[in-house]
Design a protein around this motif. Structure first.
Motif, PDB file in Angstrom:
ATOM      1  N   ASP A 340       0.847  -1.190   0.000  1.00 26.58           N
ATOM      2  CA  ASP A 340       0.000   0.000   0.000  1.00 26.58           C
ATOM      3  C   ASP A 340       0.883   1.240   0.000  1.00 26.58           C
ATOM      4  N   LYS A 350      -2.665  14.339   6.821  1.00 29.06           N
ATOM      5  CA  LYS A 350      -3.858  13.825   6.147  1.00 29.06           C
ATOM      6  C   LYS A 350      -3.549  13.535   4.679  1.00 29.06           C
ATOM      7  N   ARG A 363       2.611   0.603   3.584  1.00 26.13           N
ATOM      8  CA  ARG A 363       2.286  -0.554   4.434  1.00 26.13           C
ATOM      9  C   ARG A 363       2.443  -1.817   3.602  1.00 26.13           C
ATOM     10  N   THR A 383       2.662   5.823  11.803  1.00 29.50           N
ATOM     11  CA  THR A 383       1.476   6.597  12.135  1.00 29.50           C
ATOM     12  C   THR A 383       0.574   5.752  13.030  1.00 29.50           C
ATOM     13  N   GLN A 384      -0.454   6.359  13.578  1.00 30.10           N
ATOM     14  CA  GLN A 384      -1.387   5.626  14.434  1.00 30.10           C
ATOM     15  C   GLN A 384      -2.129   4.549  13.650  1.00 30.10           C
ATOM     16  N   GLU A 385      -2.227   4.738  12.336  1.00 32.58           N
ATOM     17  CA  GLU A 385      -2.921   3.758  11.492  1.00 32.58           C
ATOM     18  C   GLU A 385      -1.984   2.652  11.002  1.00 32.58           C
ATOM     19  N   GLY A 386      -0.721   2.695  11.427  1.00 35.52           N
ATOM     20  CA  GLY A 386       0.218   1.643  11.056  1.00 35.52           C
ATOM     21  C   GLY A 386       0.995   1.879   9.779  1.00 35.52           C
ATOM     22  N   TRP A 387       0.902   3.083   9.225  1.00 38.36           N
ATOM     23  CA  TRP A 387       1.698   3.402   8.045  1.00 38.36           C
ATOM     24  C   TRP A 387       3.127   3.730   8.460  1.00 38.36           C
ATOM     25  N   ARG A 389       6.345   5.923   7.989  1.00 39.68           N
ATOM     26  CA  ARG A 389       6.746   7.215   7.443  1.00 39.68           C
ATOM     27  C   ARG A 389       8.140   7.066   6.820  1.00 39.68           C
TER      28      ARG A 389
END
Length: 517
Positions: A340, A350, A363, A383-387, A389
């Motif tokens: 991803d 965002k 990801r 990130t909090q969503e697991g991405w 950086r």
């Protein structure tokens, strides 16, 4: 998912025992020998008292030894930690302490440095062992050849490799990698065209993710890997021809060197099927010249140590310099299978629309579980969503192709405008006098930062000067992006992965005006 590296080698050892696995200096290790020797090394490591998860450091060049050590650690449930032999002693000490190494294995040429930097660790050397040390071959021969059995599906999430970031700024961090991180699925393997008949050239050190990833991919596919201990352009060309190499991975800096080898156009390189390039940006001019000279398929890979290699790929079908989609040569391609990709606003985090520059996020099963013993750094990494950086800036076009603008920290802000060095580097590289180029920002009282270029000129470039090159770029990019300062240098400083050390250039080329060639 799977089979992973150990099971793949076990399979080849049974079905194709005499097939060549790794060749170094004319000596070849078959798959049966690689399997047996790695079993013995694994048993010797366990007999030395190393426990599951123990870090094993090794100082070895590309070759048979690097392959069998990587495989042995995976089979024993240990963590291979290749060390950069180019490090100064204090740097080597820092890495060894950070990794909490339990043993170090070294080739003879590095044993003095290993003893000095890690005197408290058990040492295995290919040279003459001192008191309390082990000589590599007798140490290996004394161990049983029984397979410890680790490295299968049950160990998918087990860390078996720890690579240290290049440390161009700050202290290097240990990037942990699992067997599943290193796994290349069927689609990835098919895209590269690996087969049991492939012949791979590996000149990249195993302490770099490109070298480790390329080696493990070839071994998993059952290909024959030919290695060189160091990169000497003439020798690389000789091996490409004599060994009928089909697959190779180069960083752009190496392509730049190879196309300048005398007589390169007269060499028989017809066996070459694919050149994969990556690890640092490439200019369209260099890519076009390389495609014309080598005449094989090219595939770009973009990624980093934390992504265990590739995030995107620009496939051979997208390498069409004279076609309607020639602009894709400036891209890093689109997302790899099962990966991803997203672009996030540099301030808010965002998602941003196509064509908007932001931070590249990714990801996949290739993404590291995190840095070794760096909880604070790991919080920043994801990130909090697991991405993950990446720290790189870029944008996606409407078709999902990624265009990398630069490292976020390398962006130059001049007069309130953002300038991404790769754009300026690409423009300068189109000039026939330019051999190599790096662009960065230097302090400027009026503009905040001045766009500054360090340039290596081609032999015979004559009296090419600043004004000519600046005018050349202004015909291709916005005037505010054109360099205000140009330094002419003999070579660009690079780390072992081929990345230009821009902080070294900034420190050494302070002030305005041209440097000297």
């Amino acid at each position: 998912m799977g089979p992973f590296l150990p099971d793949s080698v076990r399979r080849h050892a049974v079905l194709r025992p005499d097939a060549p696995a790794v060749t170094e200096a004319g000596q070849t290790l078959s798959y049966a020998s690689l399997d047996a020797r790695s079993n013995k090394i694994a048993q010797a490591l366990l007999a030395a008292g190393l426990q599951t998860g123990s870090r094993v450091g090794f100082l070895v060049r590309p070759g048979r030894m690097s392959a069998e050590l990587l495989l042995a650690c995976a089979k024993a449930g240990l963590v291979a930690t290749p060390l950069n032999w180019r490090l100064a002693e204090p740097e080597l000490v820092a890495v060894a302490r950070d990794a909490e190494l339990k043993m170090v294995i070294t080739q003879e040429e590095f044993e003095t440095g290993a003893r000095a930097a890690m005197p408290e660790l058990p040492l295995v050397t290919t040279g003459k062992a001192g008191p309390g040390e082990y000589a590599y071959e007798p140490w290996l021969d004394a161990a049983p050849a029984d397979d410890p059995g680790r490295g299968g599906q049950a160990d998918a999430d087990t860390v078996f490799l720890q690579l240290y970031t290049s440390g161009t700024t700050g202290l290097p961090k240990g990037v942990q990698m699992t067997l599943s991180n290193m796994y290349a699925g069927e689609r990835e393997t098919a895209e590269v065209g690996w087969s049991e008949e492939s012949v791979s050239l590996n000149v990249l050190p195993v302490f770099h993710v490109a070298g480790t990833g390329w080696l493990t991919a070839a071994l998993s596919a059952g290909a024959h890997t030919v290695t060189l201990p160091e990169l000497v352009p003439q020798q690389v060309v000789d091996v490409l021809e004599s060994e009928r190499v089909t697959h190779v991975l180069f960083v752009p800096a190496v392509l730049q060197l190879l196309i300048q080898v005398p007589g390169i156009r007269e060499r028989d390189l017809s066996a070459l099927q694919l050149i994969v390039y990556g690890a640092s940006p490439i200019t369209p001019a260099l890519l076009r010249r390389s495609m014309e000279i080598f005449g094989c398929d090219f595939c770009q890979r973009y990624g980093q140590t934390e992504t265990t290699g590739s995030v995107t790929r620009l496939l051979p079908a997208d390498h069409d310099p004279d076609g309607p989609r020639a602009h894709l040569l400036r891209s890093a391609g689109n997302a790899c299978p099962d990966t991803d990709l997203a672009i996030a606003d540099l301030v808010t985090g965002k998602p941003v629309p196509a064509g908007t520059v932001g931070e590249i996020l990714t990801r996949s099963h290739h993404v590291t579980p995190g840095y070794w013993q760096r909880p604070d750094e790991n919080e920043k990494l994801f990130t909090q969503e697991g991405w993950l950086r990446t720290g790189d800036a870029g944008y996606l076009d409407e078709e999902g192709y990624l265009f990398i603008t630069d490292r976020i920290k390398d962006m130059v802000i001049t007069g309130g405008e953002n300038v991404y060095p790769i754009e300026v580097e690409s423009a300068l590289a189109e000039h026939p006098a330019v051999c190599d180029v790096a662009v960065f920002g230097t302090p400027d009282e009026q503009w905040g930062e001045a766009v500054t270029a360090a340039i290596v000129l081609n032999a015979g470039a004559g009296d090419t000067g600043e004004d000519e090159l600046i005018d050349f770029t202004r015909a291709r990019i916005a005037s505010y992006k054109s360099p205000r300062i140009i330094h002419f240098v003999d070579e660009l400083p690079r780390n072992p992965s081929g990345k230009v050390l821009k902080h070294v250039l900034k420190e050494g080329l302070s002030g305005g005006g041209s440097g000297t060639r």
